[in-house]
Motif scaffolding. Structure first.
Motif, mmCIF file in Angstrom:
data_model
loop_
_atom_site.group_PDB
_atom_site.id
_atom_site.type_symbol
_atom_site.label_atom_id
_atom_site.label_comp_id
_atom_site.label_asym_id
_atom_site.label_seq_id
_atom_site.Cartn_x
_atom_site.Cartn_y
_atom_site.Cartn_z
ATOM 1 N N MET A 1 -53.409 -4.195 -49.292
ATOM 2 C CA MET A 1 -52.094 -4.005 -48.894
ATOM 3 C C MET A 1 -51.612 -2.815 -48.176
ATOM 4 O O MET A 1 -51.484 -1.567 -49.060
ATOM 5 C CB MET A 1 -51.301 -4.436 -49.859
ATOM 6 C CG MET A 1 -50.120 -5.186 -49.946
ATOM 7 S SD MET A 1 -49.331 -5.587 -51.423
ATOM 8 C CE MET A 1 -50.349 -6.274 -52.492
ATOM 9 N N PRO A 2 -51.547 -2.509 -46.939
ATOM 10 C CA PRO A 2 -51.326 -1.148 -46.416
ATOM 11 C C PRO A 2 -50.014 -0.514 -46.848
ATOM 12 O O PRO A 2 -49.975 0.532 -47.326
ATOM 13 C CB PRO A 2 -51.380 -1.296 -44.735
ATOM 14 C CG PRO A 2 -51.471 -2.691 -44.526
ATOM 15 C CD PRO A 2 -51.873 -3.470 -45.958
ATOM 16 N N GLN A 3 -48.900 -1.440 -46.492
ATOM 17 C CA GLN A 3 -47.751 -0.846 -46.997
ATOM 18 C C GLN A 3 -47.025 -1.879 -48.078
ATOM 19 O O GLN A 3 -47.064 -2.845 -47.944
ATOM 20 C CB GLN A 3 -46.671 -0.802 -45.781
ATOM 21 C CG GLN A 3 -45.405 -0.224 -46.049
ATOM 22 C CD GLN A 3 -44.523 -0.461 -44.843
ATOM 23 O OE1 GLN A 3 -44.671 -0.958 -43.932
ATOM 24 N NE2 GLN A 3 -43.357 0.344 -44.891
ATOM 25 N N ILE A 4 -46.500 -1.046 -48.994
ATOM 26 C CA ILE A 4 -45.601 -1.635 -50.079
ATOM 27 C C ILE A 4 -44.054 -1.489 -49.821
ATOM 28 O O ILE A 4 -43.485 -0.369 -49.896
ATOM 29 C CB ILE A 4 -45.943 -1.001 -51.583
ATOM 30 C CG1 ILE A 4 -47.449 -1.023 -51.742
ATOM 31 C CG2 ILE A 4 -45.238 -1.405 -52.567
ATOM 32 C CD1 ILE A 4 -48.039 -2.590 -52.055
ATOM 33 N N PRO A 5 -43.290 -2.765 -49.554
ATOM 34 C CA PRO A 5 -41.944 -2.477 -49.358
ATOM 35 C C PRO A 5 -41.150 -2.544 -50.635
ATOM 36 O O PRO A 5 -40.262 -3.048 -50.689
ATOM 37 C CB PRO A 5 -41.733 -3.918 -48.489
ATOM 38 C CG PRO A 5 -42.741 -4.943 -49.187
ATOM 39 C CD PRO A 5 -44.183 -4.221 -49.473
ATOM 40 N N HIS B 1 -39.497 0.459 -53.411
ATOM 41 C CA HIS B 1 -39.430 1.631 -53.585
ATOM 42 C C HIS B 1 -40.051 2.113 -55.064
ATOM 43 O O HIS B 1 -40.530 3.112 -55.055
ATOM 44 C CB HIS B 1 -38.002 2.162 -53.371
ATOM 45 C CG HIS B 1 -37.371 2.003 -52.060
ATOM 46 N ND1 HIS B 1 -37.612 2.842 -51.156
ATOM 47 C CD2 HIS B 1 -36.548 1.106 -51.411
ATOM 48 C CE1 HIS B 1 -36.878 2.559 -50.009
ATOM 49 N NE2 HIS B 1 -36.364 1.491 -50.272
ATOM 50 N N TYR B 2 -39.541 1.283 -55.977
ATOM 51 C CA TYR B 2 -40.214 1.664 -57.255
ATOM 52 C C TYR B 2 -40.236 0.110 -58.111
ATOM 53 O O TYR B 2 -39.478 -0.801 -57.683
ATOM 54 C CB TYR B 2 -39.404 2.485 -57.961
ATOM 55 C CG TYR B 2 -37.868 2.092 -58.115
ATOM 56 C CD1 TYR B 2 -37.306 1.380 -59.080
ATOM 57 C CD2 TYR B 2 -36.999 2.834 -57.181
ATOM 58 C CE1 TYR B 2 -35.992 1.020 -59.277
ATOM 59 C CE2 TYR B 2 -35.360 2.235 -57.151
ATOM 60 C CZ TYR B 2 -35.155 1.668 -58.307
ATOM 61 O OH TYR B 2 -33.696 1.533 -58.379
ATOM 62 N N VAL B 3 -40.614 0.184 -59.215
ATOM 63 C CA VAL B 3 -40.753 -0.806 -60.234
ATOM 64 C C VAL B 3 -40.284 -0.437 -61.686
ATOM 65 O O VAL B 3 -40.839 0.494 -61.909
ATOM 66 C CB VAL B 3 -42.107 -1.610 -60.189
ATOM 67 C CG1 VAL B 3 -41.920 -2.688 -61.326
ATOM 68 C CG2 VAL B 3 -42.142 -2.315 -59.015
ATOM 69 N N ALA C 1 -47.274 4.712 -54.752
ATOM 70 C CA ALA C 1 -47.565 3.318 -54.109
ATOM 71 C C ALA C 1 -48.661 2.640 -54.637
ATOM 72 O O ALA C 1 -48.672 1.541 -54.704
ATOM 73 C CB ALA C 1 -47.763 3.536 -52.459
ATOM 74 N N ASP C 2 -49.764 3.450 -55.091
ATOM 75 C CA ASP C 2 -51.019 2.825 -55.733
ATOM 76 C C ASP C 2 -50.549 1.908 -57.023
ATOM 77 O O ASP C 2 -51.077 1.016 -57.161
ATOM 78 C CB ASP C 2 -52.158 3.724 -55.683
ATOM 79 C CG ASP C 2 -52.714 4.162 -54.542
ATOM 80 O OD1 ASP C 2 -52.490 3.412 -53.531
ATOM 81 O OD2 ASP C 2 -53.340 5.259 -54.405
ATOM 82 N N VAL D 1 -47.456 0.989 -57.892
ATOM 83 C CA VAL D 1 -46.821 -0.203 -57.732
ATOM 84 C C VAL D 1 -47.656 -1.431 -57.047
ATOM 85 O O VAL D 1 -47.653 -2.466 -57.529
ATOM 86 C CB VAL D 1 -45.660 0.045 -56.581
ATOM 87 C CG1 VAL D 1 -45.072 -1.256 -55.847
ATOM 88 C CG2 VAL D 1 -44.761 1.115 -56.944
ATOM 89 N N ARG D 2 -48.906 -1.041 -56.282
ATOM 90 C CA ARG D 2 -49.680 -2.109 -55.906
ATOM 91 C C ARG D 2 -50.168 -2.791 -57.044
ATOM 92 O O ARG D 2 -50.551 -3.928 -57.267
ATOM 93 C CB ARG D 2 -50.952 -1.480 -54.907
ATOM 94 C CG ARG D 2 -50.565 -1.355 -53.622
ATOM 95 C CD ARG D 2 -51.849 -0.894 -52.880
ATOM 96 N NE ARG D 2 -51.246 -0.580 -51.804
ATOM 97 C CZ ARG D 2 -51.076 0.792 -51.152
ATOM 98 N NH1 ARG D 2 -51.249 1.733 -52.115
ATOM 99 N NH2 ARG D 2 -50.617 1.011 -50.114
ATOM 100 N N HIS D 3 -50.678 -1.926 -58.295
ATOM 101 C CA HIS D 3 -51.368 -2.227 -59.208
ATOM 102 C C HIS D 3 -50.442 -3.536 -60.183
ATOM 103 O O HIS D 3 -50.762 -4.589 -60.780
ATOM 104 C CB HIS D 3 -51.607 -1.200 -60.433
ATOM 105 C CG HIS D 3 -52.187 -1.590 -61.597
ATOM 106 N ND1 HIS D 3 -53.685 -2.226 -61.839
ATOM 107 C CD2 HIS D 3 -51.577 -1.892 -62.988
ATOM 108 C CE1 HIS D 3 -53.570 -2.553 -63.133
ATOM 109 N NE2 HIS D 3 -52.469 -2.403 -63.700
ATOM 110 N N VAL D 4 -48.913 -2.833 -60.337
ATOM 111 C CA VAL D 4 -48.094 -3.850 -60.884
ATOM 112 C C VAL D 4 -48.136 -5.170 -60.058
ATOM 113 O O VAL D 4 -48.252 -6.168 -60.812
ATOM 114 C CB VAL D 4 -46.800 -3.253 -61.013
ATOM 115 C CG1 VAL D 4 -45.729 -4.247 -61.685
ATOM 116 C CG2 VAL D 4 -46.720 -2.191 -61.860
ATOM 117 N N LEU D 5 -47.901 -5.229 -58.813
ATOM 118 C CA LEU D 5 -47.932 -6.262 -57.988
ATOM 119 C C LEU D 5 -49.141 -7.294 -58.136
ATOM 120 O O LEU D 5 -49.086 -8.348 -58.200
ATOM 121 C CB LEU D 5 -47.508 -6.159 -56.700
ATOM 122 C CG LEU D 5 -46.067 -5.368 -56.257
ATOM 123 C CD1 LEU D 5 -46.037 -4.701 -54.910
ATOM 124 C CD2 LEU D 5 -45.173 -6.450 -56.645
#
Length: 150
Positions: free
Chosen positions: A1-5, A7-9, A66-67, A69-73
């Motif tokens: 996932m290059p970009q995470i839309p 800002h935060y979780v 960002a990394d 947030v990727r993990h959470v997603l």
């Protein structure tokens, strides 16, 4: 996932007097990145009091990197009802471009990911202009990418 839309979780749960604090923390950590070798991802602890004077501990974490947030997603991608989540985005994204989910605390303690009660997920969706419709589109895009990776 290059970009995470996103800002935060923010993730938050309550630990009631009848619950084991370590187990509740473990349930919340199901969604959090591991952190460093020496230090786990930082949780904020706030003590509160219930209506009858019982102790309530609020455990929360904000994930901004960002990394992370990727993990959470990526954990959300394990949802059994992932398709339902995508279908319900219009109801789950607010006018303030925030995505809300309630996750099952009991399931999380067992390492499973299910919609339910106990853990609140709030993600601030990136949207320019900051309109609900744009936020729903961005949230759908990121969830679709998660589905394709599985």
């Amino acid at each position: 996932m290059p970009q995470i839309p996103l800002h935060y979780v923010d993730l938050r749960t309550f630990c009631y007097a009848t619950e084991d604090e370590k187990r509740v923390e473990e349930a919340l950590r199901t969604f959090l990145p591991d952190g460093d070798d020496d230090e786990p991802f930082e949780l904020e602890r706030t003590e509160s009091e219930g209506h009858y004077g019982d102790r309530i501990l609020v455990l929360s974490a904000r994930v901004e990197n960002a990394d992370d947030v990727r993990h959470v997603l990526s954990r959300l991608a394990d949802l059994e009802s992932f398709e339902d989540l995508i279908d319900e985005l219009d109801e789950r994204v607010t006018e303030n471009t925030e995505l809300f989910l309630r996750l099952d605390k009991q399931a999380a303690f067992a390492g499973d990911v299910r919609l339910g009660q106990g853990i609140t997920f709030r993600g601030k969706v990136e949207a320019y202009p900051a309109k609900k419709e744009r936020a729903v589109e961005n949230a759908e895009e990121v969830l679709e990418r998660l589905r394709e990776q599985d």
